[in-house]
Design a protein around this motif. Structure first.
Motif, PDB file in Angstrom:
ATOM      1  N   SER A   1       0.780  -1.631  -0.206  1.00 53.16           N
ATOM      2  CA  SER A   1       0.331  -0.263  -0.246  1.00 53.16           C
ATOM      3  C   SER A   1       0.847   1.104   0.009  1.00 53.16           C
ATOM      4  O   SER A   1       0.764   2.612  -0.336  1.00 53.16           O
ATOM      5  N   HIS A   2       1.712   1.084   0.384  1.00 47.23           N
ATOM      6  CA  HIS A   2       2.878   2.248   0.152  1.00 47.23           C
ATOM      7  C   HIS A   2       3.319   2.502  -0.737  1.00 47.23           C
ATOM      8  O   HIS A   2       3.672   3.514  -1.604  1.00 47.23           O
ATOM      9  N   ARG A   3       3.856   1.914  -1.479  1.00 48.38           N
ATOM     10  CA  ARG A   3       4.187   2.023  -2.906  1.00 48.38           C
ATOM     11  C   ARG A   3       3.456   2.229  -3.804  1.00 48.38           C
ATOM     12  O   ARG A   3       3.498   2.858  -4.750  1.00 48.38           O
ATOM     13  N   ASP A   4       1.925   1.340  -3.500  1.00 43.86           N
ATOM     14  CA  ASP A   4       0.919   1.698  -5.048  1.00 43.86           C
ATOM     15  C   ASP A   4      -0.043   2.030  -4.389  1.00 43.86           C
ATOM     16  O   ASP A   4      -1.006   1.044  -3.864  1.00 43.86           O
TER      17      ASP A   4
ATOM     18  N   LYS B   1      -3.104   2.683  -4.534  1.00 43.33           N
ATOM     19  CA  LYS B   1      -4.324   2.643  -5.886  1.00 43.33           C
ATOM     20  C   LYS B   1      -4.472   1.154  -5.840  1.00 43.33           C
ATOM     21  O   LYS B   1      -5.800   0.732  -6.575  1.00 43.33           O
ATOM     22  N   ILE B   2      -3.331   0.843  -5.562  1.00 36.93           N
ATOM     23  CA  ILE B   2      -3.682  -0.862  -6.071  1.00 36.93           C
ATOM     24  C   ILE B   2      -4.681  -1.516  -4.683  1.00 36.93           C
ATOM     25  O   ILE B   2      -4.948  -2.304  -5.607  1.00 36.93           O
TER      26      ILE B   2
ATOM     27  N   HIS C   1       1.607  -4.255 -12.487  1.00 36.14           N
ATOM     28  CA  HIS C   1       1.360  -4.869 -10.824  1.00 36.14           C
ATOM     29  C   HIS C   1       1.855  -6.773 -10.208  1.00 36.14           C
ATOM     30  O   HIS C   1       2.594  -6.698  -9.081  1.00 36.14           O
TER      31      HIS C   1
ATOM     32  N   LEU D   1       5.347  -5.450  -9.232  1.00 33.74           N
ATOM     33  CA  LEU D   1       5.490  -4.778  -7.999  1.00 33.74           C
ATOM     34  C   LEU D   1       5.130  -6.120  -6.707  1.00 33.74           C
ATOM     35  O   LEU D   1       6.173  -5.461  -6.023  1.00 33.74           O
TER      36      LEU D   1
END
Length: 213
Positions: free
Chosen positions: A33-36, A38-39, A101, A104
């Motif tokens: 969640s920190h890296r993306d 919106k995921i 994704h 990631l």
């Protein structure tokens, strides 16, 4: 062989990581969640209430089982297991998962393992994990790409179908109301038609409605 060595390292270190950090999944999704941020639009659970969310717990079990199954199949049954990974990628495409994704997820897994082992994390461990996660991720990316192409073809086909069926701008014909029914008046012209007794319609006399799926 290098393949067997890498798989052995991965299976061993994964077992150690899960034992050392039982809450690995919370660390994983928090970092994700920190890296993306919106995921999490792709998921049905709330990141702020992970421990209380039944959907989250079910998803974690599925993720762990799928990962362990994939890693186990790398050992003796990788080629036969590839279609399953391709299908898994196609399935996740329906939820909006992209190739980016997958990349990631690999990076976050590497981060998680590095954090779990701390100073005991080695270059050989990272090399083995990147190798094995690559074997798992590549077929999934293939599945995502296949699904993406199928989706594009379906959209193009629907658009072409719409264009073919769409009515062309046709000249208006004159019709005359007689005995309660509409009949074409061959004697009337655009210059002399009566507004009270005639109405303009398309050459085919039909209305057309279309929509894209």
């Amino acid at each position: 062989k290098a393949h067997e060595k890498n798989v052995a390292i991965v299976l061993d270190t994964w077992a150690q990581a899960v034992k050392a950090v039982p809450e690995w999944h919370e660390l994983f999704f928090t970092e994700l969640s920190h890296r993306d941020p919106k995921i999490f639009d792709l998921y049905s659970f709330d990141i702020s209430q992970l421990s209380k969310n039944e959907l989250y717990r079910r998803h974690i079990k599925m993720l762990r089982d799928a990962l362990e199954q994939a890693l186990t199949n790398l050992k003796d049954n990788y080629k036969a297991y590839i279609p399953n990974l391709v299908e898994l990628g196609e399935y996740h495409f329906t939820f909006g998962v992209t190739r980016a994704h997958v990349e990631l997820l690999v990076e976050v897994f590497i981060w998680l393992l590095c954090a779990a082992f701390n100073t005991r994390w080695t270059a050989d461990m990272e090399k083995a994990w990147r190798y094995c996660l690559g074997l798992v991720g590549a077929p999934m990316v293939e599945g995502i790409t296949n699904a993406e192409k199928k989706n594009q073809k379906a959209a193009a086909k629907a658009t072409n179908k719409k264009d073919k069926k769409a009515p062309k701008h046709a000249q208006q014909q004159n019709v005359k109301l007689e005995s309660g029914s509409i009949k074409q008046d061959p004697t009337s012209t655009a210059a002399t038609r009566s507004v009270k007794t005639s109405v303009g319609v398309n050459a085919n006399g039909n209305k057309y409605h279309s929509s894209l799926i």
